[in-house]
Design an enzyme around this catalytic site. Structure first.
Site, PDB file in Angstrom:
ATOM      1  N   TYR A   1       0.802  -1.219   0.000  1.00 48.75           N
ATOM      2  CA  TYR A   1       0.000   0.000   0.000  1.00 48.75           C
ATOM      3  C   TYR A   1       0.843   1.281   0.000  1.00 48.75           C
ATOM      4  O   TYR A   1       0.288   2.374  -0.112  1.00 48.75           O
ATOM      5  CB  TYR A   1      -0.967   0.001   1.181  1.00 48.75           C
ATOM      6  CG  TYR A   1      -2.269  -0.695   0.851  1.00 48.75           C
ATOM      7  CD1 TYR A   1      -3.183  -0.131  -0.030  1.00 48.75           C
ATOM      8  CD2 TYR A   1      -2.568  -1.935   1.399  1.00 48.75           C
ATOM      9  CE1 TYR A   1      -4.360  -0.776  -0.361  1.00 48.75           C
ATOM     10  CE2 TYR A   1      -3.745  -2.595   1.074  1.00 48.75           C
ATOM     11  CZ  TYR A   1      -4.648  -2.006   0.200  1.00 48.75           C
ATOM     12  OH  TYR A   1      -5.806  -2.653  -0.134  1.00 48.75           O
TER      13      TYR A   1
ATOM     14  N   GLU B   1      -3.422 -30.071   9.328  1.00 45.79           N
ATOM     15  CA  GLU B   1      -3.553 -29.349   8.048  1.00 45.79           C
ATOM     16  C   GLU B   1      -4.678 -28.333   8.081  1.00 45.79           C
ATOM     17  O   GLU B   1      -4.509 -27.205   7.626  1.00 45.79           O
ATOM     18  CB  GLU B   1      -3.793 -30.346   6.910  1.00 45.79           C
ATOM     19  CG  GLU B   1      -4.037 -29.654   5.574  1.00 45.79           C
ATOM     20  CD  GLU B   1      -4.431 -30.605   4.456  1.00 45.79           C
ATOM     21  OE1 GLU B   1      -4.860 -30.116   3.398  1.00 45.79           O
ATOM     22  OE2 GLU B   1      -4.324 -31.840   4.633  1.00 45.79           O
TER      23      GLU B   1
ATOM     24  N   ASP C   1      -4.947 -34.428   5.207  1.00 47.81           N
ATOM     25  CA  ASP C   1      -5.882 -35.181   4.369  1.00 47.81           C
ATOM     26  C   ASP C   1      -5.160 -36.319   3.662  1.00 47.81           C
ATOM     27  O   ASP C   1      -3.965 -36.212   3.338  1.00 47.81           O
ATOM     28  CB  ASP C   1      -6.514 -34.270   3.307  1.00 47.81           C
ATOM     29  CG  ASP C   1      -7.554 -33.314   3.877  1.00 47.81           C
ATOM     30  OD1 ASP C   1      -8.047 -33.570   4.990  1.00 47.81           O
ATOM     31  OD2 ASP C   1      -7.857 -32.311   3.202  1.00 47.81           O
TER      32      ASP C   1
END
Length: 427
Positions: A170, A256, A308
């Site tokens: 910014y 995770e 997973d």
């Protein structure tokens, strides 16, 4: 051919067998079962003792690359603000000299090619570079952005403050246009100056969270991660402010996904099974990787991972373990080797009788990524990991951690993880 009713009955029987079979094997002293939590954690305690007694390696990249085994490779180091300021000023003087001499200007930037170093169990950067010139129309904008970011970094270091990557963006939105453009050159600058990105005093916004048996000081303030509710404590982006880590945890549980983290936090899993629970809510950010590295080094306790059962879960785990290719130049502080894969593993789908309706078919892209992982050196050096990947690719099935909820929302914290810990079922 079996009728639909018969198939439905079999699925129900398999599900019942999976749930009850796992519960029957538990020896945690709960609900009238034999044993105790201390007994259940025997194998975890043995693992902790082995990690604690392991002599910390003093091997450096220079040691293992004796004789140029891996070619011309390099890593960056943490450097002081004043040293980096001086180097930026030297770079600017060199640029000015080039312009005065009529040579234009540009930067010698790394190509970012990587190589896996087996002895260190992580990837590092090949010391190859190319000259990026302002006069090259394809590189004009990048050279401009890099020069502007160098100026901003010098200003930040001069003031002795830290800013986020978003703050940096910014300061000159019209030039950068997209944050990925200003973010990208930070890695180039770190490589060019030979320093860690943290040394530039530019940090990422907080993303990861931690909860459990951990206390530490953050910029002098006492933090107790057992009193952070189900949301956990945000992992600080400025790791230099984190000191005096203390814990009675037996292990770190690296998770995770945020959903699994919240389940474990709400169930106060860490109270019954002394541990520290961390998640980066998906792809690991720099702060979470630095924090995990610091935890492992200072507390000397094992790290067990819950991801997973799919190729992307394993890729996320690989970033924690060996580092990412984008930031291979700083893999020493951003990687945590020897993380144990606790679950959810492909073999668990049958072992725990995960219902078919909770399993997902792998896409062509999933299969492609899985085959690529089988070629990765950090996978091939571990036969057990290879076996799990081969099961995944053979069955063409994947499953999320949440598939365990088919047995009940608290099955993860009350049965699956306790049984995994009891049996020492990690690789």
């Amino acid at each position: 051919m079996a009728s639909k009713g018969a198939k439905g009955t079999k699925r129900a029987a398999d599900k019942s067998e999976g749930a009850l079979g796992a519960i029957k094997r538990l020896r945690d002293g709960a609900d009238g079962r034999p044993g105790s939590v201390k007994e259940l954690l025997t194998k975890v305690q043995t693992l902790k003792d082995s990690v604690h007694n392991l002599k910390e390696t003093t091997l450096t990249l220079a040691d293992v690359n004796d004789g140029n085994k891996y070619g011309d490779v390099r890593e960056v180091v943490g450097r002081t603000a004043s040293d980096i300021q001086n180097d930026i000023e030297k770079v600017m003087v060199e640029l000015a000299t080039m312009i005065i001499n009529g040579d234009g200007f540009g930067y010698e930037l790394p190509t970012r090619a990587t190589v896996y170093v087996e002895e260190l169990n992580r990837i590092v950067l090949k010391a190859k570079s190319t000259f990026t010139s302002f006069s090259n129309t394809g590189a004009t904008r990048k050279v401009t952005i890099l020069t502007r970011v160098l100026q901003l970094v010098h200003s930040v270091l001069t003031k002795g403050i830290h800013v986020t990557k978003r703050d940096l963006f910014y300061t000159d939105v019209k030039l950068f246009k997209d944050q990925k453009d200003s973010d990208g050159v930070l890695d180039d600058i770190s490589c060019m100056l030979g320093c860690t990105r943290n040394s530039l005093h530019v940090v990422a916004s907080e993303k990861g969270v931690v909860v459990g048996r951990l206390q530490y000081l953050e910029d002098g303030d006492e933090i107790d991660c057992t009193k952070m509710g189900i949301g956990g404590k945000a992992i600080p982006s400025n790791m230099t402010k984190v000191t005096s880590m203390r814990s009675d945890a037996t292990f770190v549980l690296l998770v995770e996904k945020d959903a699994a983290f919240m389940r474990l936090a709400e169930d106060r899993f860490y109270n019954r099974f002394p541990c520290i629970i961390i998640t980066a809510k998906g792809q690991p950010d720099v702060a979470s990787r630095l924090f995990l590295n610091k935890l492992k080094r200072e507390l000397k306790i094992p790290v067990l991972a819950l991801v997973d059962s799919d190729p992307y879960g394993l890729k996320i785990l690989s970033v924690y373990m060996q580092g990412s290719k984008n930031m291979a130049y700083d893999s020493g502080s951003l990687s945590t080797p020897d993380i144990k894969w606790l679950g959810v593993r492909p073999s668990d789908l049958e072992k725990f009788k995960i219902p078919e309706q909770c399993r997902l078919d792998m896409t062509d892209k999933d299969i492609e990524v899985g085959k690529q992982l089988l070629q990765e050196e950090f996978i091939t050096q571990n036969p057990d990991w290879v076996k799990e990947l081969e099961i995944m690719l053979a069955t063409k099935q994947k499953a999320e951690i949440q598939a365990l909820s088919s047995y009940g929302f608290q099955y993860l914290s009350e049965v699956y993880l306790p049984l995994k810990l009891q049996e020492g079922d990690w690789i």
